[in-house]
Write an enzyme that holds these catalytic residues in place. Sequence first.
Site, PDB file in Angstrom:
ATOM      1  N   CYS A 113       0.808  -1.227   0.000  1.00  0.00           N
ATOM      2  CA  CYS A 113       0.000   0.000   0.000  1.00  0.00           C
ATOM      3  C   CYS A 113       0.839   1.273   0.000  1.00  0.00           C
ATOM      4  O   CYS A 113       0.317   2.358  -0.255  1.00  0.00           O
ATOM      5  CB  CYS A 113      -0.947   0.006   1.188  1.00  0.00           C
ATOM      6  N   HIS A 121      -3.118   7.344   2.450  1.00  0.00           N
ATOM      7  CA  HIS A 121      -3.587   6.032   2.003  1.00  0.00           C
ATOM      8  C   HIS A 121      -4.962   5.767   2.632  1.00  0.00           C
ATOM      9  O   HIS A 121      -5.150   5.957   3.836  1.00  0.00           O
ATOM     10  CB  HIS A 121      -2.564   4.972   2.424  1.00  0.00           C
ATOM     11  N   ASN A 178     -10.188   0.041   0.362  1.00  0.00           N
ATOM     12  CA  ASN A 178      -8.734   0.178   0.312  1.00  0.00           C
ATOM     13  C   ASN A 178      -8.249  -0.412  -1.003  1.00  0.00           C
ATOM     14  O   ASN A 178      -8.305  -1.626  -1.193  1.00  0.00           O
ATOM     15  CB  ASN A 178      -8.131  -0.556   1.519  1.00  0.00           C
TER      16      ASN A 178
HETATM   17  N1  ACO Z   1     -17.989  -8.118  10.677  1.00  0.00           N
HETATM   18  C1  ACO Z   1     -18.442  -8.240  11.940  1.00  0.00           C
HETATM   19  N2  ACO Z   1     -17.622  -8.471  12.978  1.00  0.00           N
HETATM   20  C2  ACO Z   1     -16.303  -8.591  12.723  1.00  0.00           C
HETATM   21  C3  ACO Z   1     -15.781  -8.484  11.427  1.00  0.00           C
HETATM   22  C4  ACO Z   1     -16.682  -8.238  10.374  1.00  0.00           C
HETATM   23  N3  ACO Z   1     -16.282  -8.099   9.095  1.00  0.00           N
HETATM   24  N4  ACO Z   1     -14.444  -8.642  11.485  1.00  0.00           N
HETATM   25  C5  ACO Z   1     -14.123  -8.839  12.768  1.00  0.00           C
HETATM   26  N5  ACO Z   1     -15.257  -8.815  13.525  1.00  0.00           N
HETATM   27  C6  ACO Z   1     -15.376  -8.964  14.974  1.00  0.00           C
HETATM   28  C7  ACO Z   1     -14.203  -9.678  15.588  1.00  0.00           C
HETATM   29  O1  ACO Z   1     -14.393 -11.077  15.549  1.00  0.00           O
HETATM   30  C8  ACO Z   1     -14.203  -9.120  16.991  1.00  0.00           C
HETATM   31  O2  ACO Z   1     -15.189  -9.795  17.749  1.00  0.00           O
HETATM   32  P1  ACO Z   1     -14.917 -10.153  19.311  1.00  0.00           P
HETATM   33  O3  ACO Z   1     -14.773  -8.820  20.004  1.00  0.00           O
HETATM   34  O4  ACO Z   1     -16.132 -10.896  19.674  1.00  0.00           O
HETATM   35  O5  ACO Z   1     -13.660 -10.957  19.324  1.00  0.00           O
HETATM   36  C9  ACO Z   1     -14.696  -7.686  16.840  1.00  0.00           C
HETATM   37  O6  ACO Z   1     -15.367  -7.659  15.553  1.00  0.00           O
HETATM   38  C10 ACO Z   1     -13.585  -6.657  16.863  1.00  0.00           C
HETATM   39  O7  ACO Z   1     -12.544  -7.108  15.979  1.00  0.00           O
HETATM   40  P2  ACO Z   1     -11.207  -6.277  15.775  1.00  0.00           P
HETATM   41  O8  ACO Z   1     -10.319  -7.021  14.848  1.00  0.00           O
HETATM   42  O9  ACO Z   1     -10.683  -5.851  17.115  1.00  0.00           O
HETATM   43  O10 ACO Z   1     -11.793  -4.982  15.053  1.00  0.00           O
HETATM   44  P3  ACO Z   1     -11.071  -3.625  14.750  1.00  0.00           P
HETATM   45  O11 ACO Z   1     -11.806  -2.509  15.361  1.00  0.00           O
HETATM   46  O12 ACO Z   1      -9.577  -3.704  14.987  1.00  0.00           O
HETATM   47  O13 ACO Z   1     -11.296  -3.491  13.179  1.00  0.00           O
HETATM   48  C11 ACO Z   1     -10.067  -3.763  11.130  1.00  0.00           C
HETATM   49  C12 ACO Z   1     -10.724  -4.465  12.311  1.00  0.00           C
HETATM   50  C13 ACO Z   1     -11.161  -3.003  10.399  1.00  0.00           C
HETATM   51  C14 ACO Z   1      -9.477  -4.809  10.214  1.00  0.00           C
HETATM   52  C15 ACO Z   1      -9.012  -2.760  11.654  1.00  0.00           C
HETATM   53  O14 ACO Z   1      -8.176  -3.414  12.596  1.00  0.00           O
HETATM   54  C16 ACO Z   1      -8.146  -2.201  10.565  1.00  0.00           C
HETATM   55  O15 ACO Z   1      -8.632  -1.492   9.683  1.00  0.00           O
HETATM   56  N6  ACO Z   1      -6.833  -2.465  10.619  1.00  0.00           N
HETATM   57  C17 ACO Z   1      -5.914  -1.989   9.600  1.00  0.00           C
HETATM   58  C18 ACO Z   1      -5.928  -2.951   8.468  1.00  0.00           C
HETATM   59  C19 ACO Z   1      -5.289  -2.391   7.227  1.00  0.00           C
HETATM   60  O16 ACO Z   1      -5.255  -1.191   7.032  1.00  0.00           O
HETATM   61  N7  ACO Z   1      -4.817  -3.275   6.363  1.00  0.00           N
HETATM   62  C20 ACO Z   1      -4.282  -2.904   5.093  1.00  0.00           C
HETATM   63  C21 ACO Z   1      -2.866  -2.456   5.201  1.00  0.00           C
HETATM   64  S1  ACO Z   1      -2.345  -1.787   3.737  1.00  0.00           S
HETATM   65  C22 ACO Z   1      -1.714  -3.000   2.669  1.00  0.00           C
HETATM   66  O17 ACO Z   1      -0.511  -3.094   2.511  1.00  0.00           O
HETATM   67  C23 ACO Z   1      -2.665  -3.944   1.939  1.00  0.00           C
END
Ligand code: ACO
Length: 321
Positions: free
Chosen positions: A112, A248, A278
């Site tokens: 990214c 980004h 993204n």
């Molecule tokens: N729908 C519903 N619930 C979900 C989903 C979903 N799609 N995904 C996870 N959950 C649940 C989890 O199981 C968890 O449940 P629990 O509390 O019962 O265990 C709860 O939601 C919270 O999960 P988290 O992973 O803590 O959620 P978070 O607020 O961290 O959001 C996310 C997750 C959106 C992935 C976030 O961490 C994020 O955006 N991180 C950055 C990722 C990123 O930018 N990646 C790309 C990098 S760039 C590249 O090089 C490609």
Amino acid sequence: MTGKICGTGSCVPKGVWDNRKLMELVDTSDQWIRERTGVARRHIAEKGETTASLASQAALFALENAGIKAEQVDLIITATVSPGELMPSVSCLVQKKLGAVNATCFDLNAACTGFLFALNTAQAYLAQGIYKTALVIGAEVLSNLTNWKDRSTCILFGDGAGAVVVSAQETGKFVQITHSVGEKGDVLTCTCRNQKIYEKRADAPETYMQMDGREIFQFAVSRVPEAIEELLKREQMNIGQIAHFVLHQANERIVRSVARRLNAEQDKFPTNMEEFGNTSSASIPVLLDELNRKGMLKRGEYIVFSGFGAGLSYGASLMEW
Ligand code: ACO
């Protein structure tokens, strides 16, 4: 000499998947996706829409916007982690499609952060006087690398391409800071889906993008503002002098958090992940093109680009528009 952006273009697939479509694939909800990521829709490539076809169209629009002919381009760099094939490079396919016969072409993979690294690379060539006109492209068909059974990743990503024409000018400003943290490579991975070895195990999870979302989130909200502050400090500039921060587009909450940590006005941080998700290396140039076409960028203004991604990698660039 300094590279100046003199044209922008973008192209996304026609097909749109909203969050309801994803609810048919995984256990999730429109509300969860919007609240946690800011994404409402993403464009997904259909048959015939490839990384190279999207890249070529975005590049064509950028050349038209700059008023530059394809034969005038000396250099094409495409940032991508999702080329349709390993060889030839996406940049060579773009060259062929556009008739940019005088260009030297290669691809670059910094996930990214790819567009940022590609722009910096082009700038280095232009500053040295090696080339005069460069096409810098970020293009992805991430839907090929996405595990549509994994709700922790599939809700985030989309397909698309953005391009800029950069030309060498006597005046202007372009400075940059980049970092790579290979030690954290395991946080975001995808083994090669083109390797024959995987043919019999096409659904092996490691052949799709896998990530530790929380770790990446923490990484982004600390390292991105650090990089921007480091760059501004080095240039003896301050946040108030920057008109736009084009970041980004990974997650709305990440962008908002970066603005807060920098004590900067939120409206200087435009976002469009609601519409596109993204799109990895395409996200910065797609957003930049949107701002440019809406007439929101004024010559002489300073713009900061900043991103992060697999590697892990991150960086920031400052450019006079
Ligand atoms: N729908 C519903 N619930 C979900 C989903 C979903 N799609 N995904 C996870 N959950 C649940 C989890 O199981 C968890 O449940 P629990 O509390 O019962 O265990 C709860 O939601 C919270 O999960 P988290 O992973 O803590 O959620 P978070 O607020 O961290 O959001 C996310 C997750 C959106 C992935 C976030 O961490 C994020 O955006 N991180 C950055 C990722 C990123 O930018 N990646 C790309 C990098 S760039 C590249 O090089 C490609």
